[in-house]
Write a protein that holds these residues in place. Structure first.
Motif, PDB file in Angstrom:
ATOM      1  N   ALA A   1      42.022  28.456  54.262  1.00  0.00           N
ATOM      2  CA  ALA A   1      41.057  28.719  55.337  1.00  0.00           C
ATOM      3  C   ALA A   1      41.757  29.205  56.609  1.00  0.00           C
ATOM      4  CB  ALA A   1      40.256  27.448  55.628  1.00  0.00           C
ATOM      5  N   HIS A   2      42.913  28.593  56.892  1.00  0.00           N
ATOM      6  CA  HIS A   2      43.655  28.938  58.096  1.00  0.00           C
ATOM      7  C   HIS A   2      44.079  30.421  58.067  1.00  0.00           C
ATOM      8  CE1 HIS A   2      46.374  26.957  61.317  1.00  0.00           C
ATOM      9  NE2 HIS A   2      46.141  28.208  61.626  1.00  0.00           N
ATOM     10  N   ALA A   3      44.634  30.832  56.971  1.00  0.00           N
ATOM     11  CA  ALA A   3      45.114  32.214  56.856  1.00  0.00           C
ATOM     12  C   ALA A   3      43.960  33.207  56.862  1.00  0.00           C
ATOM     13  CB  ALA A   3      45.937  32.363  55.573  1.00  0.00           C
ATOM     14  N   ARG A   4      42.816  32.768  56.332  1.00  0.00           N
ATOM     15  CA  ARG A   4      41.694  33.708  56.235  1.00  0.00           C
ATOM     16  C   ARG A   4      41.149  34.100  57.613  1.00  0.00           C
ATOM     17  NH1 ARG A   4      37.599  31.145  52.461  1.00  0.00           N
ATOM     18  NH2 ARG A   4      36.621  33.199  52.268  1.00  0.00           N
ATOM     19  N   GLN A   5      41.487  33.345  58.641  1.00  0.00           N
ATOM     20  CA  GLN A   5      41.122  33.779  59.997  1.00  0.00           C
ATOM     21  C   GLN A   5      41.657  35.180  60.285  1.00  0.00           C
ATOM     22  OE1 GLN A   5      42.597  30.990  62.866  1.00  0.00           O
ATOM     23  NE2 GLN A   5      41.343  29.296  62.124  1.00  0.00           N
ATOM     24  N   TRP A   6      42.857  35.464  59.733  1.00  0.00           N
ATOM     25  CA  TRP A   6      43.480  36.779  60.004  1.00  0.00           C
ATOM     26  C   TRP A   6      43.450  37.698  58.777  1.00  0.00           C
ATOM     27  CZ3 TRP A   6      46.026  32.190  61.567  1.00  0.00           C
ATOM     28  CH2 TRP A   6      45.903  31.924  62.944  1.00  0.00           C
ATOM     29  N   LEU A   7      42.913  37.168  57.694  1.00  0.00           N
ATOM     30  CA  LEU A   7      42.842  37.964  56.464  1.00  0.00           C
ATOM     31  C   LEU A   7      41.405  37.914  55.951  1.00  0.00           C
ATOM     32  CD1 LEU A   7      46.042  36.546  54.691  1.00  0.00           C
ATOM     33  CD2 LEU A   7      45.846  38.775  55.827  1.00  0.00           C
ATOM     34  N   PRO A   8      40.508  38.574  56.640  1.00  0.00           N
ATOM     35  CA  PRO A   8      39.091  38.448  56.274  1.00  0.00           C
ATOM     36  C   PRO A   8      38.811  38.916  54.852  1.00  0.00           C
ATOM     37  CG  PRO A   8      39.444  40.212  57.893  1.00  0.00           C
ATOM     38  CD  PRO A   8      40.727  39.475  57.777  1.00  0.00           C
ATOM     39  N   GLN A   9      39.659  39.798  54.338  1.00  0.00           N
ATOM     40  CA  GLN A   9      39.408  40.317  52.986  1.00  0.00           C
ATOM     41  C   GLN A   9      39.785  39.323  51.895  1.00  0.00           C
ATOM     42  OE1 GLN A   9      42.092  40.931  54.900  1.00  0.00           O
ATOM     43  NE2 GLN A   9      43.674  42.102  53.834  1.00  0.00           N
ATOM     44  N   ALA A  10      40.472  38.229  52.272  1.00  0.00           N
ATOM     45  CA  ALA A  10      41.008  37.324  51.253  1.00  0.00           C
ATOM     46  C   ALA A  10      39.932  36.410  50.680  1.00  0.00           C
ATOM     47  CB  ALA A  10      42.124  36.473  51.855  1.00  0.00           C
ATOM     48  N   ALA A  11      40.042  36.150  49.373  1.00  0.00           N
ATOM     49  CA  ALA A  11      39.222  35.109  48.736  1.00  0.00           C
ATOM     50  C   ALA A  11      39.840  33.749  49.070  1.00  0.00           C
ATOM     51  CB  ALA A  11      39.213  35.317  47.233  1.00  0.00           C
ATOM     52  N   GLU A  12      39.099  32.683  48.781  1.00  0.00           N
ATOM     53  CA  GLU A  12      39.611  31.348  49.066  1.00  0.00           C
ATOM     54  C   GLU A  12      40.585  30.931  47.959  1.00  0.00           C
ATOM     55  OE1 GLU A  12      36.459  28.769  50.261  1.00  0.00           O
ATOM     56  OE2 GLU A  12      37.729  26.994  50.091  1.00  0.00           O
ATOM     57  N   ALA A  13      41.737  30.435  48.377  1.00  0.00           N
ATOM     58  CA  ALA A  13      42.742  30.025  47.387  1.00  0.00           C
ATOM     59  C   ALA A  13      42.413  28.645  46.834  1.00  0.00           C
ATOM     60  CB  ALA A  13      44.120  29.993  48.035  1.00  0.00           C
ATOM     61  N   THR A  14      42.622  28.472  45.533  1.00  0.00           N
ATOM     62  CA  THR A  14      42.489  27.161  44.908  1.00  0.00           C
ATOM     63  C   THR A  14      43.878  26.654  44.542  1.00  0.00           C
ATOM     64  OG1 THR A  14      42.423  28.099  42.702  1.00  0.00           O
ATOM     65  CG2 THR A  14      40.315  27.902  43.866  1.00  0.00           C
ATOM     66  N   ASP A  15      43.938  25.410  44.097  1.00  0.00           N
ATOM     67  CA  ASP A  15      45.186  24.849  43.606  1.00  0.00           C
ATOM     68  C   ASP A  15      45.775  25.696  42.481  1.00  0.00           C
ATOM     69  OD1 ASP A  15      46.107  22.562  44.900  1.00  0.00           O
ATOM     70  OD2 ASP A  15      46.265  21.531  42.958  1.00  0.00           O
ATOM     71  N   GLU A  16      44.904  26.204  41.623  1.00  0.00           N
ATOM     72  CA  GLU A  16      45.363  27.044  40.492  1.00  0.00           C
ATOM     73  C   GLU A  16      46.054  28.303  41.004  1.00  0.00           C
ATOM     74  OE1 GLU A  16      42.036  25.684  40.364  1.00  0.00           O
ATOM     75  OE2 GLU A  16      43.162  24.069  39.395  1.00  0.00           O
ATOM     76  N   ASP A  17      45.562  28.837  42.124  1.00  0.00           N
ATOM     77  CA  ASP A  17      46.205  30.037  42.662  1.00  0.00           C
ATOM     78  C   ASP A  17      47.654  29.761  43.047  1.00  0.00           C
ATOM     79  OD1 ASP A  17      44.177  32.083  42.577  1.00  0.00           O
ATOM     80  OD2 ASP A  17      43.063  30.866  44.025  1.00  0.00           O
ATOM     81  N   TYR A  18      47.882  28.591  43.632  1.00  0.00           N
ATOM     82  CA  TYR A  18      49.253  28.296  44.056  1.00  0.00           C
ATOM     83  C   TYR A  18      50.166  28.023  42.870  1.00  0.00           C
ATOM     84  CZ  TYR A  18      47.349  28.166  48.772  1.00  0.00           C
ATOM     85  OH  TYR A  18      46.739  28.511  49.944  1.00  0.00           O
ATOM     86  N   ALA A  19      49.583  27.671  41.738  1.00  0.00           N
ATOM     87  CA  ALA A  19      50.404  27.419  40.546  1.00  0.00           C
ATOM     88  C   ALA A  19      50.543  28.659  39.670  1.00  0.00           C
ATOM     89  CB  ALA A  19      49.788  26.283  39.726  1.00  0.00           C
ATOM     90  N   ALA A  20      49.806  29.732  39.999  1.00  0.00           N
ATOM     91  CA  ALA A  20      49.695  30.868  39.077  1.00  0.00           C
ATOM     92  C   ALA A  20      50.876  31.827  39.182  1.00  0.00           C
ATOM     93  CB  ALA A  20      48.406  31.626  39.353  1.00  0.00           C
ATOM     94  N   GLU A  21      51.280  32.361  38.020  1.00  0.00           N
ATOM     95  CA  GLU A  21      52.155  33.534  37.983  1.00  0.00           C
ATOM     96  C   GLU A  21      51.239  34.710  37.639  1.00  0.00           C
ATOM     97  OE1 GLU A  21      54.841  34.100  34.651  1.00  0.00           O
ATOM     98  OE2 GLU A  21      56.344  34.976  35.970  1.00  0.00           O
ATOM     99  N   TYR A  22      50.818  35.439  38.681  1.00  0.00           N
ATOM    100  CA  TYR A  22      49.821  36.494  38.438  1.00  0.00           C
ATOM    101  C   TYR A  22      50.394  37.653  37.635  1.00  0.00           C
ATOM    102  CZ  TYR A  22      47.201  34.138  42.172  1.00  0.00           C
ATOM    103  OH  TYR A  22      46.547  33.218  42.941  1.00  0.00           O
ATOM    104  N   LEU A  23      51.642  38.010  37.903  1.00  0.00           N
ATOM    105  CA  LEU A  23      52.233  39.211  37.280  1.00  0.00           C
ATOM    106  C   LEU A  23      51.358  40.435  37.532  1.00  0.00           C
ATOM    107  CD1 LEU A  23      53.380  37.674  33.855  1.00  0.00           C
ATOM    108  CD2 LEU A  23      54.818  38.190  35.837  1.00  0.00           C
ATOM    109  N   ASP A  24      50.734  40.458  38.693  1.00  0.00           N
ATOM    110  CA  ASP A  24      49.752  41.498  38.999  1.00  0.00           C
ATOM    111  C   ASP A  24      49.670  41.630  40.527  1.00  0.00           C
ATOM    112  OD1 ASP A  24      47.778  43.371  38.653  1.00  0.00           O
ATOM    113  OD2 ASP A  24      46.441  42.047  37.522  1.00  0.00           O
ATOM    114  N   LEU A  25      48.897  42.585  41.001  1.00  0.00           N
ATOM    115  CA  LEU A  25      48.781  42.809  42.450  1.00  0.00           C
ATOM    116  C   LEU A  25      47.830  41.801  43.083  1.00  0.00           C
ATOM    117  CD1 LEU A  25      48.912  46.716  42.633  1.00  0.00           C
ATOM    118  CD2 LEU A  25      50.655  45.087  43.408  1.00  0.00           C
ATOM    119  N   ILE A  26      48.188  40.540  42.960  1.00  0.00           N
ATOM    120  CA  ILE A  26      47.431  39.433  43.545  1.00  0.00           C
ATOM    121  C   ILE A  26      48.452  38.526  44.232  1.00  0.00           C
ATOM    122  CG2 ILE A  26      45.834  37.517  43.100  1.00  0.00           C
ATOM    123  CD1 ILE A  26      45.182  38.845  40.390  1.00  0.00           C
ATOM    124  N   LEU A  27      48.086  37.986  45.403  1.00  0.00           N
ATOM    125  CA  LEU A  27      49.026  37.143  46.134  1.00  0.00           C
ATOM    126  C   LEU A  27      48.281  35.937  46.702  1.00  0.00           C
ATOM    127  CD1 LEU A  27      52.008  37.073  47.382  1.00  0.00           C
ATOM    128  CD2 LEU A  27      50.923  37.947  49.467  1.00  0.00           C
TER     129      LEU A  27
END
Lengths: 416, 416
Positions: B291-317
Motif C-alpha cells: 500500500a505504501h509503495a502504491r502511493q507513488w505507483l498508481p499502476q501497481a496491483a496490490e502485492a500478496t505474500d505469494e508475490d514476495y515468494a514468487a520467482e516470476y521469470l517474467d516482466l513482473i516485479l
C-alpha cells in the motif's frame, strides 16, 4: 511437553544466525567461556557420568565400551583444555579465498561463511559432545547433538554447562541443541529436515553410519571404514618400511588410520617379510597372508578375500606379495575404502605414479598412515574424516565447516 | 539388449579413471577434438534436431519451448565455440591449495582431484549435453547425461560426436554416457547409485529439481529458484538504482539471476519510486506493490505474500517500502531463495551490514544481480548455480567439479 524435533531444529537455526554474526574475538571468548563452564560443572558432570556407568554396568556392557564412556577429573580437564585449543585456532569465517577485479571493474571476492546448522550423530564417547560443539560453534554454526543413550546423563550435564556459556555470551542457547528424545523415529525425523539442517556428520560404528547415510535427506559426510594399505616398493628402504609398518599397525590398532593390509613387491619379499614378520610377532600381530608371502611368514594363516576387505581395528594384518607397482595399485583400487594409502620407496617415479593413480582421500609417501588425522596434518582439530568425495575429502577441520560464497562490489555496473 | 543403468554407470566410473590420469594438455586436445567432432557432425545433429522439433510440434508444444529446443548452424557453432573456450580454461586438477611442512618434517599438500562421476539431469536445451559434458571432462570426471525426451534425437547425435572424440583420444567412450532409457524408474535407479555416482546436478524447472532432490541417495547440488532482491537504501545514488533495477529486471527476465522484488527505504521512496515506475512501465513491467509503495505507483496491483515468494521469470516485479535497512534484511531473510541479493547505497556501513547479515550465495553492492553467473564472476564457465550450502555455493565453475585431497611426503616419520 518437549518441543518436537523440527521446532528444536528451527530454533537452532535461528540461534545460529546470532553465532554467524559474532566477531572472531567474541567467538574466542565464547569458547573459553565454554571451557570455564565445563570446569565449573566438573562435579555435576562426573556425577552424571557415574549414573551412566552404573546403568551401563547393570546392562552388562563390556569393559572396552565402559572405558570409552568413563569420565574422570583428568579426562574432563583434557576436554576443557581441548576447548581452549579450539578457542585459540584461527577463525575460518570471513577468510577471503579469491579476490579479483573483472574487466568491467566489479570486484569479486569469495568469502568463507558458516554452513548453518550441523547435526552430529554419534555413539558413546561423551567428549564428542564438547569437541564437536566447540568446532561447530567456532566456525559460526549451530549444532544439534544426538548422542547415544548410554551417555545421556553425561551428555546432558556437559550440554547444560555449554549452553550456560552461550547464554552468558548473549547467544540464544538453542545454538547448541542436545536431542534428549533418543527414539530412532525421532532421529529419522531429524535426518529428513533438509530445509533446516545443512549437514549431518555421523561418527561411530559402520552400522550407525550406514543407517544415517541410508535414511538421511540432509547432506551427509561420512566414512564407513579405513582399510589402509602400506605398499613396500622394490626400491623401498626396508628398515624404514618396517618402522612404518609397525607404527601404522601397532601404535593404535583401533584407529581408522591404522594399517589393515601390507603389500610387498616380489623382488624384496625375501628380504623384507622375515624382518617384518619378526617385528610384528614381537607385538602380537596375527597375520593373514597369500601363499607367496607365507613362504617367508610361516606363522601366517591363509588370507581370504574377506581379509583384504576387512577393517580389523585389531592386531591383525593381511599380507600379499605383488608382482609390481601396478598390481599393488590394482589391489588397492579393488579393496580401498578411499581413506589412506602409503607407499614406501626411494624411487621418485614410483612414488609419483602411486600418488597419481590412487583416488583415496590421503596418499602418503614414506610416512605413517597414522598421520592421517586433522591435528597431525595441521588442521588444528578434527570434526571427522570424510571419504565422501564432495565438499571435504579426508580429515575435516574448521574450514570444512564453512562454505565459500560470493561478495561483489561495483559502482553501478550493469550487464547490458 | 541395452545394459542396465547400473552397468552403464559402473562403465562410466571405470572410464573416468582414464580421464583422471590425463595431462592438462591431453585434456585440452580432447576438448578441442570434441568441438571438431560437433562441427563435423553438424548436418547429422541438425537433422536429428529437426526430428525432435517435428515431434514436439506434433504434440502441440509451445513456442518458447520449441525455441529452447531448436538448433541451427549458428547455434551449433556457438556450442562448439563454447567447447573450445572450455578447452582453453586452466585445468583445476592438480592445483595445490595448501603446502605446509609440519614440525616433524612431513610435507602436507592439498591437491585438487576430480570428483569422479557426475550425473547431469536436465530438460530440453540440447546445448547442455555438450556444455556439461565439456566441463565435467575438463575437470577429469566421467559424466552421465540424462536429458529430456523432447531432445532425445538431438542429444543422441551430439553425444555420438563427443564419444567419437573420446575414442579418438584413447579414452573409453563410456566416460560420457547418455542415458537413452528415459523411463522415470530408470532415473530413480540412477539416483540410488551412491557407491558409483559422486554428484548429481539437476538443471531445469523447480519440479524436476525437487523430484531429483527428494529421491536421490547420491549427493545433489541444486537450486530451486532465484528470488533475487534489490534494496534501494536511504543513501543510494538513485540514478544508479534505476539502472540496476532495469538491468536486473529487464535484461533477461527468464534468467534465475533476474530481480523479482524491489525494496525501497521509506526516506527515498517519494523520489525513487516515480522514476523507477516510469522506467519499468516503458519496458512493460507489471508491478505488485504494498500500500505504501502504491502511493507513488498508481499502476501497481496490490502485492500478496505469494508475490514476495514468487520467482516470476517474467516482466513482473514485487515492490515494498521498508522503514529501514533492518526491515529490508528481515524481508530478504524471510523470502530469500539464498541466490542473489543487491544493495544500492553510497553508505559503506550500510553495505557492510547488508553483506554480513545475509546468508545468500551471492551478495552484491552497487552491481547488477545479472552478474551472478559463472562467466561474469570470472569462473570461465558455469555448470550450474548452487543454493545448497555445501561444497559450492553460488555459480559453479570447474573447481566445483573437483575436491581437495591430501598428499603427504615424508622420510620415514612415524607417529610414535
Amino acid at each position: 511437553m518437549a518441543d518436537d524435533i523440527r521446532t528444536q531444529a528451527l530454533a537452532c537455526r535461528a540461534a545460529a544466525q546470532h553465532l554467524a554474526q559474532l566477531s572472531s574475538s567474541a567467538k574466542t571468548a565464547l569458547l573459553n567461556g565454554m571451557a570455564d563452564a565445563l570446569d565449573a560443572d566438573a562435579a555435576t558432570i562426573l556425577a552424571a557420568n557415574t549414573r551412566d556407568l552404573a546403568a551401563a554396568e547393570a546392562k552388562g556392557t563390556g569393559s572396552a565400551m565402559l572405558d570409552r564412556l568413563a569420565l574422570n577429573p583428568s579426562r574432563l580437564a583434557t576436554i576443557s583444555a581441548a576447548l581452549r585449543e579450539v578457542a585459540a585456532l584461527p577463525d575460518p569465517v570471513g577468510a577471503i579465498t579469491r579476490d579479483d577485479i573483472r574487466p568491467n571493474g566489479i570486484r569479486v571476492q569469495k568469502v568463507r561463511v558458516p554452513l548453518g546448522v550441523i547435526a552430529m550423530i554419534y555413539e558413546a564417547r561423551p567428549n564428542v559432545t564438547a569437541d564437536a560443539a566447540a568446532l561447530c560453534i567456532k566456525a559460526g554454526n549451530g549444532v544439534i547433538l544426538r548422542g547415544g543413550s548410554e551417555a545421556i546423563h553425561s551428555n546432558t550435564a556437559i550440554a547444560a554447562a555449554l549452553k550456560r556459556a552461550l547464554r552468558d555470551a548473549g547467544v540464544p542457547d538453542a545454538a547448541l541443541t542436545l536431542v534428549e528424545d533418543l527414539r530412532r523415529e525421532t532421529m529419522l525425523e531429524l535426518l529428513q529436515l533438509n530445509e533446516v539442517i545443512d549437514l549431518a556428520i555421523p561418527r561411530g560404528g559402520e552400522g550407525l553410519i550406514r543407517f544415517v547415510a541410508e535414511h538421511a535427506r540432509v547432506p551427509v559426510i561420512k566414512h564407513y571404514k579405513g582399510v589402509c594399505h602400506l605398499y613396500v616398493d622394490r626400491a623401498a628402504n626396508l628398515q624404514r618400511a618396517v618402522d612404518l609398518l609397525v607404527d601404522g599397525k601397532c601404535s593404535r590398532p583401533a584407529a581408522c588410520n591404522s594399517l589393515e593390509t601390507l603389500l610387498v613387491h616380489v623382488d624384496v619379499a625375501a628380504d623384507f617379510l622375515p624382518q617384518a614378520g619378526k617385528a610384528l610377532a614381537e607385538r602380537g600381530v596375527q597375520l593373514r597372508a597369500d601363499a607367496h608371502a607365507r613362504q617367508w611368514l610361516p606363522q601366517a594363516a591363509e588370507a581370504t578375500d574377506e581379509d583384504y576387505a576387512a577393517e580389523y581395528l585389531d592386531l591383525i594384518l593381511a599380507v600379499r606379495v605383488v608382482d609390481d607397482l601396478e598390481q599393488a595399485l590394482a589391489h588397492i583400487q579393488q579393496y580401498s575404502s578411499d581413506h589412506t594409502e602409503v607407499i614406501v620407496t626411494e624411487d621418485a617415479a614410483a612414488a609419483e605414479r602411486f600418488v597419481q593413480a590412487l583416488r583415496s582421500a590421503v596418499v602418503m609417501v614414506n610416512a605413517s598412515s597414522r598421520f592421517s588425522d586433522g591435528g597431525e596434518l595441521g588442521l588444528g582439530a578434527e570434526i571427522g574424516i570424510s571419504t565422501t568425495r564432495l565438499h571435504a575429502y579426508g580429515p575435516m577441520g574448521l574450514e570444512a565447516l564453512t562454505v565459500e560464497r560470493f561478495v561483489v562490489r561495483g559502482e553501478g555496473q550493469t550487464r547490458r
